[in-house]
Design an enzyme around this catalytic site. Sequence first.
Site, PDB file in Angstrom:
ATOM      1  N   ASP A  65       0.857  -1.185   0.000  1.00  9.49           N
ATOM      2  CA  ASP A  65       0.000   0.000   0.000  1.00  9.49           C
ATOM      3  C   ASP A  65       0.891   1.232   0.000  1.00  9.49           C
ATOM      4  O   ASP A  65       1.736   1.398   0.878  1.00  9.49           O
ATOM      5  CB  ASP A  65      -0.888  -0.027   1.257  1.00  9.49           C
ATOM      6  CG  ASP A  65      -2.089   0.900   1.125  1.00  9.49           C
ATOM      7  OD1 ASP A  65      -2.109   1.728   0.202  1.00  9.49           O
ATOM      8  OD2 ASP A  65      -3.001   0.777   1.970  1.00  9.49           O
ATOM      9  N   ASP A  75      -3.380   2.382  -5.977  1.00 11.35           N
ATOM     10  CA  ASP A  75      -2.170   2.445  -5.148  1.00 11.35           C
ATOM     11  C   ASP A  75      -1.994   1.266  -4.205  1.00 11.35           C
ATOM     12  O   ASP A  75      -1.246   1.353  -3.246  1.00 11.35           O
ATOM     13  CB  ASP A  75      -2.155   3.752  -4.350  1.00 11.35           C
ATOM     14  CG  ASP A  75      -3.170   3.747  -3.232  1.00 11.35           C
ATOM     15  OD1 ASP A  75      -4.199   3.069  -3.381  1.00 11.35           O
ATOM     16  OD2 ASP A  75      -2.935   4.414  -2.215  1.00 11.35           O
ATOM     17  N   GLU A  76      -2.676   0.153  -4.475  1.00  9.92           N
ATOM     18  CA  GLU A  76      -2.553  -1.013  -3.611  1.00  9.92           C
ATOM     19  C   GLU A  76      -2.523  -2.272  -4.452  1.00  9.92           C
ATOM     20  O   GLU A  76      -3.065  -2.289  -5.552  1.00  9.92           O
ATOM     21  CB  GLU A  76      -3.784  -1.170  -2.699  1.00  9.92           C
ATOM     22  CG  GLU A  76      -3.979  -0.128  -1.657  1.00  9.92           C
ATOM     23  CD  GLU A  76      -5.263  -0.404  -0.885  1.00  9.92           C
ATOM     24  OE1 GLU A  76      -5.645  -1.575  -0.739  1.00  9.92           O
ATOM     25  OE2 GLU A  76      -5.876   0.570  -0.452  1.00  9.92           O
TER      26      GLU A  76
END
Length: 415
Positions: free
Chosen positions: A27, A121-122
């Site tokens: 993350d 974003d993960e």
Amino acid sequence: MGKQDGTGRHVTPVGVDDSTATILHVDMDAFFASVELLDHPELVGKPVIVGHRSARSIVTAATYEARKFGVNSALPMSIALRRCPDAIVLEPHFERYTHFSSMVMTIFDEVTPIVERLGIDEAFLDVAGARTVFGSPMRVAELIRARVRAETGLVCSVGAASTKFVAKLASGLSKPDGLLVVPADQTIALLHPLPIAKLWGVGGKTEENLRGRGLHTIGDVARASREMLLKAVGEAGADRLHDLAWGIDPRPVHTRAEEKSVGHELTFETNITDPAIIRTELLRMSNMVAVRLRNAQLVGRTVVLKLRFGDFTTITRSRTIAEPTDLGRKIYEEVSEIYEALGRQDAPIRLVGVRAEQLQDAATAQLGLWDESEGWRDAEDVMDAASARFGRGAVKPARLLGHSAHERPRLGQRD
DNA sequence: TCTGGGGTCCTAGGACCC
DNA sequence: TCTGGGGTCCTAGGACCC
């Protein structure tokens, strides 16, 4: 399992057995804000908020300095600026975020082929098979963190566990700039003291609901009766929460999920009472949806209109059409008819949205090879459809149908 | 304090079919 | 001539996640 360091976040003690923690959750830390800081190094260490400055906007991202003032994602901008008047507000640049997202996802892909993206974003990574090349899960996690930092200048946190849920939990506990490994046999001890809000799928409403029934920790949920959970969150929710509370999460890391709907919506700066403006916006959005459908080679069978009125009440009205479509004109025709039929042209409108659902592969839908209720049509139907489209004798059955079952267009592979 | 935009999943009721 | 039970589809709304 983690011990807390001086800042309160969890860190992995040296010598932990990471052999069971083969699922990583990576993350990015304060992703949008961190990308902006790459372009504005003079702002590092300052409270920075990413978002529009308009009346009805919300915070898209905030640096940790801004979060100290209680400024988090999705907070109304007006409140954020009241809490942190000295914050520097930057306009978002989504192309930049997409660019950096691709860079980090590429790093993940080079570590393992089993990568599941979660938003921009993960990602989850299954690194069980990476052992011989890169080493144990902890080594892989350290490698990823080092590469992300070196190649992008951004910082990420990683959780490693034997399930997705615990891996995601661990990355969150280790933030910022952290790494937390949770061996399988220490999962329950980590989980049970934590508040219920940490359970995946427990948001504000469910948290209130469960607290009202005397459940405050994940351990409480684990020990709760099935009847109570059933009443609180329904059948599916009860099973899922109970399993998660015992660290049970059989979901595999899967590389690609099929899109089930595409849509666009817009909140107006001020409420709109002029139906002409609503219609114009519906047309624009219908076209945006159609363009995306065509780019993805999909067609939609259900068209949805969404309206949010001045008092924030929100309604959706949908219509399933006979011929799946990727045409803006057709989508607009449907949503505008629904809009007119509502007879609420006088009400102040805050938001409009258009969505296409029940997506199908465009090529198969066009030929009518696939039917939601009938499944794959038999050879005779297929030939009829092909003849109608391409002319009699133009298409041979073997070529039309593809070479084997696993090469059929993807809708046939849904389950 | 006043709530974005992109989605997914679940529930529940009614229609319809067998 | 009064009513069962299973299954699927469609629609609307709500909770949640990033």
